[in-house]
Design a protein around this motif. Structure first.
Motif, PDB file in Angstrom:
ATOM      1  N   MET A   1     -13.173   0.336   8.212  1.00  0.00           N
ATOM      2  CA  MET A   1     -12.849   1.157   7.045  1.00  0.00           C
ATOM      3  C   MET A   1     -11.327   1.212   6.899  1.00  0.00           C
ATOM      4  SD  MET A   1     -14.866   2.848   4.999  1.00  0.00           S
ATOM      5  CE  MET A   1     -14.616   3.935   3.644  1.00  0.00           C
ATOM      6  N   PRO A   2     -10.809   0.793   5.757  1.00  0.00           N
ATOM      7  CA  PRO A   2      -9.356   0.810   5.578  1.00  0.00           C
ATOM      8  C   PRO A   2      -8.815   2.228   5.410  1.00  0.00           C
ATOM      9  CG  PRO A   2     -10.438   0.048   3.574  1.00  0.00           C
ATOM     10  CD  PRO A   2     -11.505   0.226   4.616  1.00  0.00           C
ATOM     11  N   GLU A   3      -7.560   2.413   5.803  1.00  0.00           N
ATOM     12  CA  GLU A   3      -6.877   3.682   5.577  1.00  0.00           C
ATOM     13  C   GLU A   3      -6.459   3.713   4.111  1.00  0.00           C
ATOM     14  OE1 GLU A   3      -2.785   5.992   6.876  1.00  0.00           O
ATOM     15  OE2 GLU A   3      -3.558   4.416   8.187  1.00  0.00           O
ATOM     16  N   ILE A   4      -6.747   4.822   3.428  1.00  0.00           N
ATOM     17  CA  ILE A   4      -6.412   4.950   2.006  1.00  0.00           C
ATOM     18  C   ILE A   4      -4.986   5.492   1.884  1.00  0.00           C
ATOM     19  CG2 ILE A   4      -7.025   6.011  -0.202  1.00  0.00           C
ATOM     20  CD1 ILE A   4      -9.352   4.408   0.693  1.00  0.00           C
ATOM     21  N   ILE A   5      -4.163   4.785   1.120  1.00  0.00           N
ATOM     22  CA  ILE A   5      -2.804   5.233   0.820  1.00  0.00           C
ATOM     23  C   ILE A   5      -2.769   5.509  -0.678  1.00  0.00           C
ATOM     24  CG2 ILE A   5      -0.345   4.659   0.873  1.00  0.00           C
ATOM     25  CD1 ILE A   5      -1.629   4.818   3.681  1.00  0.00           C
ATOM     26  N   GLU A   6      -2.598   6.780  -1.042  1.00  0.00           N
ATOM     27  CA  GLU A   6      -2.690   7.170  -2.445  1.00  0.00           C
ATOM     28  C   GLU A   6      -1.359   7.043  -3.169  1.00  0.00           C
ATOM     29  OE1 GLU A   6      -4.379  11.109  -2.463  1.00  0.00           O
ATOM     30  OE2 GLU A   6      -6.403  10.303  -2.279  1.00  0.00           O
ATOM     31  N   ILE A   7      -1.443   6.562  -4.412  1.00  0.00           N
ATOM     32  CA  ILE A   7      -0.281   6.482  -5.288  1.00  0.00           C
ATOM     33  C   ILE A   7      -0.561   7.308  -6.534  1.00  0.00           C
ATOM     34  CG2 ILE A   7       0.413   4.220  -4.403  1.00  0.00           C
ATOM     35  CD1 ILE A   7      -0.731   2.963  -6.999  1.00  0.00           C
ATOM     36  N   ASP A   8       0.498   7.744  -7.212  1.00  0.00           N
ATOM     37  CA  ASP A   8       0.298   8.544  -8.422  1.00  0.00           C
ATOM     38  C   ASP A   8       0.744   7.790  -9.675  1.00  0.00           C
ATOM     39  OD1 ASP A   8       3.022   8.617  -8.074  1.00  0.00           O
ATOM     40  OD2 ASP A   8       3.154  10.791  -7.822  1.00  0.00           O
ATOM     41  N   THR A   9       0.842   6.461  -9.557  1.00  0.00           N
ATOM     42  CA  THR A   9       1.180   5.599 -10.685  1.00  0.00           C
ATOM     43  C   THR A   9       0.093   4.537 -10.800  1.00  0.00           C
ATOM     44  OG1 THR A   9       2.484   4.188  -9.227  1.00  0.00           O
ATOM     45  CG2 THR A   9       3.674   5.936 -10.375  1.00  0.00           C
ATOM     46  N   ASP A  10       0.206   3.658 -11.799  1.00  0.00           N
ATOM     47  CA  ASP A  10      -0.835   2.632 -11.953  1.00  0.00           C
ATOM     48  C   ASP A  10      -0.615   1.430 -11.040  1.00  0.00           C
ATOM     49  OD1 ASP A  10       1.364   1.819 -13.405  1.00  0.00           O
ATOM     50  OD2 ASP A  10       0.196   0.895 -15.006  1.00  0.00           O
ATOM     51  N   HIS A  11       0.598   1.288 -10.478  1.00  0.00           N
ATOM     52  CA  HIS A  11       0.851   0.212  -9.519  1.00  0.00           C
ATOM     53  C   HIS A  11       2.024   0.585  -8.617  1.00  0.00           C
ATOM     54  CE1 HIS A  11       3.803  -0.833 -12.639  1.00  0.00           C
ATOM     55  NE2 HIS A  11       4.511  -1.349 -11.643  1.00  0.00           N
ATOM     56  N   ILE A  12       2.196  -0.175  -7.545  1.00  0.00           N
ATOM     57  CA  ILE A  12       3.291   0.019  -6.598  1.00  0.00           C
ATOM     58  C   ILE A  12       3.626  -1.357  -6.040  1.00  0.00           C
ATOM     59  CG2 ILE A  12       1.721   0.474  -4.662  1.00  0.00           C
ATOM     60  CD1 ILE A  12       3.762   2.534  -3.621  1.00  0.00           C
ATOM     61  N   THR A  13       4.897  -1.581  -5.725  1.00  0.00           N
ATOM     62  CA  THR A  13       5.240  -2.876  -5.143  1.00  0.00           C
ATOM     63  C   THR A  13       4.852  -2.884  -3.667  1.00  0.00           C
ATOM     64  OG1 THR A  13       7.476  -2.263  -4.476  1.00  0.00           O
ATOM     65  CG2 THR A  13       7.199  -3.187  -6.716  1.00  0.00           C
ATOM     66  N   LEU A  14       4.663  -4.060  -3.131  1.00  0.00           N
ATOM     67  CA  LEU A  14       4.300  -4.192  -1.724  1.00  0.00           C
ATOM     68  C   LEU A  14       5.359  -3.555  -0.836  1.00  0.00           C
ATOM     69  CD1 LEU A  14       2.430  -5.237   0.469  1.00  0.00           C
ATOM     70  CD2 LEU A  14       3.472  -7.508   0.210  1.00  0.00           C
ATOM     71  N   GLY A  15       6.628  -3.757  -1.147  1.00  0.00           N
ATOM     72  CA  GLY A  15       7.706  -3.143  -0.364  1.00  0.00           C
ATOM     73  C   GLY A  15       7.626  -1.627  -0.372  1.00  0.00           C
ATOM     74  N   GLN A  16       7.402  -1.030  -1.545  1.00  0.00           N
ATOM     75  CA  GLN A  16       7.265   0.425  -1.653  1.00  0.00           C
ATOM     76  C   GLN A  16       6.027   0.910  -0.908  1.00  0.00           C
ATOM     77  OE1 GLN A  16       7.168   0.538  -5.942  1.00  0.00           O
ATOM     78  NE2 GLN A  16       9.262   1.311  -6.078  1.00  0.00           N
ATOM     79  N   PHE A  17       4.961   0.124  -0.984  1.00  0.00           N
ATOM     80  CA  PHE A  17       3.713   0.481  -0.315  1.00  0.00           C
ATOM     81  C   PHE A  17       3.905   0.543   1.197  1.00  0.00           C
ATOM     82  CE2 PHE A  17      -0.326  -0.551   1.704  1.00  0.00           C
ATOM     83  CZ  PHE A  17      -1.176   0.369   1.106  1.00  0.00           C
ATOM     84  N   LEU A  18       4.614  -0.441   1.759  1.00  0.00           N
ATOM     85  CA  LEU A  18       4.859  -0.463   3.204  1.00  0.00           C
ATOM     86  C   LEU A  18       5.617   0.780   3.653  1.00  0.00           C
ATOM     87  CD1 LEU A  18       5.830  -4.223   3.662  1.00  0.00           C
ATOM     88  CD2 LEU A  18       3.664  -3.139   4.301  1.00  0.00           C
ATOM     89  N   PHE A  67      -5.328  -1.370   4.915  1.00  0.00           N
ATOM     90  CA  PHE A  67      -5.040  -0.251   4.028  1.00  0.00           C
ATOM     91  C   PHE A  67      -5.600  -0.546   2.644  1.00  0.00           C
ATOM     92  CE2 PHE A  67      -1.841  -0.852   7.227  1.00  0.00           C
ATOM     93  CZ  PHE A  67      -1.678   0.406   7.775  1.00  0.00           C
ATOM     94  N   GLN A  68      -5.948   0.514   1.931  1.00  0.00           N
ATOM     95  CA  GLN A  68      -6.421   0.373   0.553  1.00  0.00           C
ATOM     96  C   GLN A  68      -5.564   1.259  -0.330  1.00  0.00           C
ATOM     97  OE1 GLN A  68     -10.575   1.149  -0.057  1.00  0.00           O
ATOM     98  NE2 GLN A  68     -10.457   0.850  -2.250  1.00  0.00           N
ATOM     99  N   VAL A  69      -5.188   0.729  -1.491  1.00  0.00           N
ATOM    100  CA  VAL A  69      -4.424   1.516  -2.457  1.00  0.00           C
ATOM    101  C   VAL A  69      -5.396   2.461  -3.149  1.00  0.00           C
ATOM    102  CG1 VAL A  69      -2.921   1.460  -4.475  1.00  0.00           C
ATOM    103  CG2 VAL A  69      -2.833  -0.418  -2.799  1.00  0.00           C
ATOM    104  N   GLY A  70      -5.108   3.747  -3.071  1.00  0.00           N
ATOM    105  CA  GLY A  70      -5.939   4.761  -3.714  1.00  0.00           C
ATOM    106  C   GLY A  70      -5.160   5.449  -4.815  1.00  0.00           C
ATOM    107  N   GLN A  71      -5.862   6.214  -5.637  1.00  0.00           N
ATOM    108  CA  GLN A  71      -5.220   6.952  -6.737  1.00  0.00           C
ATOM    109  C   GLN A  71      -5.226   8.433  -6.410  1.00  0.00           C
ATOM    110  OE1 GLN A  71      -4.059   5.511  -9.911  1.00  0.00           O
ATOM    111  NE2 GLN A  71      -3.034   7.468  -9.845  1.00  0.00           N
ATOM    112  N   THR A  72      -4.057   9.050  -6.497  1.00  0.00           N
ATOM    113  CA  THR A  72      -3.956  10.485  -6.311  1.00  0.00           C
ATOM    114  C   THR A  72      -4.696  11.179  -7.443  1.00  0.00           C
ATOM    115  OG1 THR A  72      -1.791  10.252  -5.280  1.00  0.00           O
ATOM    116  CG2 THR A  72      -2.360  12.425  -6.091  1.00  0.00           C
ATOM    117  N   THR A  73      -5.529  12.138  -7.097  1.00  0.00           N
ATOM    118  CA  THR A  73      -6.251  12.875  -8.136  1.00  0.00           C
ATOM    119  C   THR A  73      -5.547  14.202  -8.365  1.00  0.00           C
ATOM    120  OG1 THR A  73      -7.733  13.788  -6.454  1.00  0.00           O
ATOM    121  CG2 THR A  73      -8.488  11.837  -7.625  1.00  0.00           C
ATOM    122  N   SER A  74      -5.403  14.566  -9.616  1.00  0.00           N
ATOM    123  CA  SER A  74      -4.778  15.839  -9.933  1.00  0.00           C
ATOM    124  C   SER A  74      -5.852  16.882 -10.220  1.00  0.00           C
ATOM    125  CB  SER A  74      -3.843  15.712 -11.140  1.00  0.00           C
ATOM    126  OG  SER A  74      -4.585  15.416 -12.285  1.00  0.00           O
TER     127      SER A  74
END
Length: 76
Positions: A1-18, A67-74
């Motif tokens: 099961m991948p670890e979820i890393i949440e973002i609050d935008t529609d995309h993120i660069t790989l460098g920012q993600f790391l 890791f999996q890119v997730g979406q922050t929920t408001s």
């Protein structure tokens, strides 16, 4: 099961993600990190720190984890 890393935008660069995933300490380390470690995005080897990641993309890093890119929920 991948670890979820949440973002609050529609995309993120790989460098920012790391950096967001606490894999590197600063964005400047991304270039060196990507040369030293095999990083797979959705199963494909990728060493571009500017690679845009979207929600549900999977990032696998040898000897580090998955890791999996997730979406922050408001809750507004």
């Amino acid at each position: 099961m991948p670890e979820i890393i949440e973002i609050d935008t529609d995309h993120i660069t790989l460098g920012q993600f790391l950096k967001l995933a606490n894999i590197i300490d600063s964005g400047g380390m991304a270039k060196v990190f990507l040369k030293e470690f095999d990083v797979y995005v959705n199963g494909e080897l990728d060493d571009r720190r500017g690679r845009k990641l979207k929600v549900n993309d999977i990032v696998e890093i040898e000897s580090v984890g998955t890791f999996q890119v997730g979406q922050t929920t408001s809750n507004d």
